[in-house]
Design a protein around this motif. Sequence first.
Motif, PDB file in Angstrom:
ATOM      1  N   THR A 172       0.822  -1.212   0.000  1.00 22.04           N
ATOM      2  CA  THR A 172       0.000   0.000   0.000  1.00 22.04           C
ATOM      3  C   THR A 172       0.855   1.261   0.000  1.00 22.04           C
ATOM      4  N   LYS A 173       1.836   1.309   0.894  1.00 28.05           N
ATOM      5  CA  LYS A 173       2.654   2.515   1.036  1.00 28.05           C
ATOM      6  C   LYS A 173       3.579   2.726  -0.160  1.00 28.05           C
ATOM      7  N   PHE A 174       4.258   1.670  -0.607  1.00 25.47           N
ATOM      8  CA  PHE A 174       5.192   1.805  -1.734  1.00 25.47           C
ATOM      9  C   PHE A 174       4.450   2.257  -2.987  1.00 25.47           C
ATOM     10  N   ARG A 175       3.266   1.694  -3.213  1.00 24.64           N
ATOM     11  CA  ARG A 175       2.508   2.061  -4.409  1.00 24.64           C
ATOM     12  C   ARG A 175       2.003   3.508  -4.322  1.00 24.64           C
ATOM     13  N   ALA A 176       1.541   3.903  -3.153  1.00 31.76           N
ATOM     14  CA  ALA A 176       0.922   5.224  -3.010  1.00 31.76           C
ATOM     15  C   ALA A 176       1.935   6.351  -2.911  1.00 31.76           C
ATOM     16  N   GLU A 177       3.045   6.085  -2.217  1.00 30.93           N
ATOM     17  CA  GLU A 177       3.977   7.174  -1.903  1.00 30.93           C
ATOM     18  C   GLU A 177       5.341   7.028  -2.570  1.00 30.93           C
ATOM     19  N   GLY A 178       5.606   5.867  -3.163  1.00 32.73           N
ATOM     20  CA  GLY A 178       6.913   5.637  -3.775  1.00 32.73           C
ATOM     21  C   GLY A 178       7.851   4.971  -2.785  1.00 32.73           C
ATOM     22  N   TYR A 179       8.590   3.998  -3.281  1.00 35.36           N
ATOM     23  CA  TYR A 179       9.467   3.202  -2.423  1.00 35.36           C
ATOM     24  C   TYR A 179      10.431   4.065  -1.616  1.00 35.36           C
TER      25      TYR A 179
END
Length: 208
Positions: free
Chosen positions: A22-29
């Motif tokens: 969720t976080k990597f997709r939404a905010e970038g790795y």
Amino acid sequence: MAGLRERQKADRERRILGAAVTKFRAEGYRSVRIEDLAEMAEVSVGTVYNYYQTKGDILIATVAMEVEEVLASGAEIVRAPPPGAEEALLSLIFSYYDHSLEYLSKEMWRTAMALAIEAPGTPNGRRYAELDARLSAQVTDLIRALQARGEVRADVDPVAMGQLIFNNLNQMFIEFVKEDDMTLETLRSEVAAQTAPLARLIAPEAQA
């Protein structure tokens, strides 16, 4: 009690990986911190580090989660391939592509590939290579299954052909994730055009 502990451990790991997706997709790795993942997964930062030493470990674990599901889907196709080499090969290849963005964005794939290429001798690099090897082996298994049905020439080396087909589908996937504007439909169309003449070459009627 041991069974309960194992279930709790697996649940925590699923929550960490779910938070990463969720976080990597939404905010970038690169923008996401371990602390952000711990907060979303409702575990301590220390618990995250009990499972993964680095953020890169978590990313490669999401790749593994993706590939394990892809392999399971591919195994069904290998067990009962559609008729004909071309249709069977494209069915397997498209099953890989269609699931490829289930958990990972293109940016996540690019980062994972870079981690594997930059440090091939690290655990992450070796794990990524092992996942690729398993996908390549599955393509080989499909060639063998088609040979057993008489739909691929008996003189075709299934290992060499499986590696050739995998190397092409993998390189095309790299091109796909490099280009943010390239659609899945374009990828499928280009690979179908490349696969068709190869399928004709390995078909039994090509022996004549």
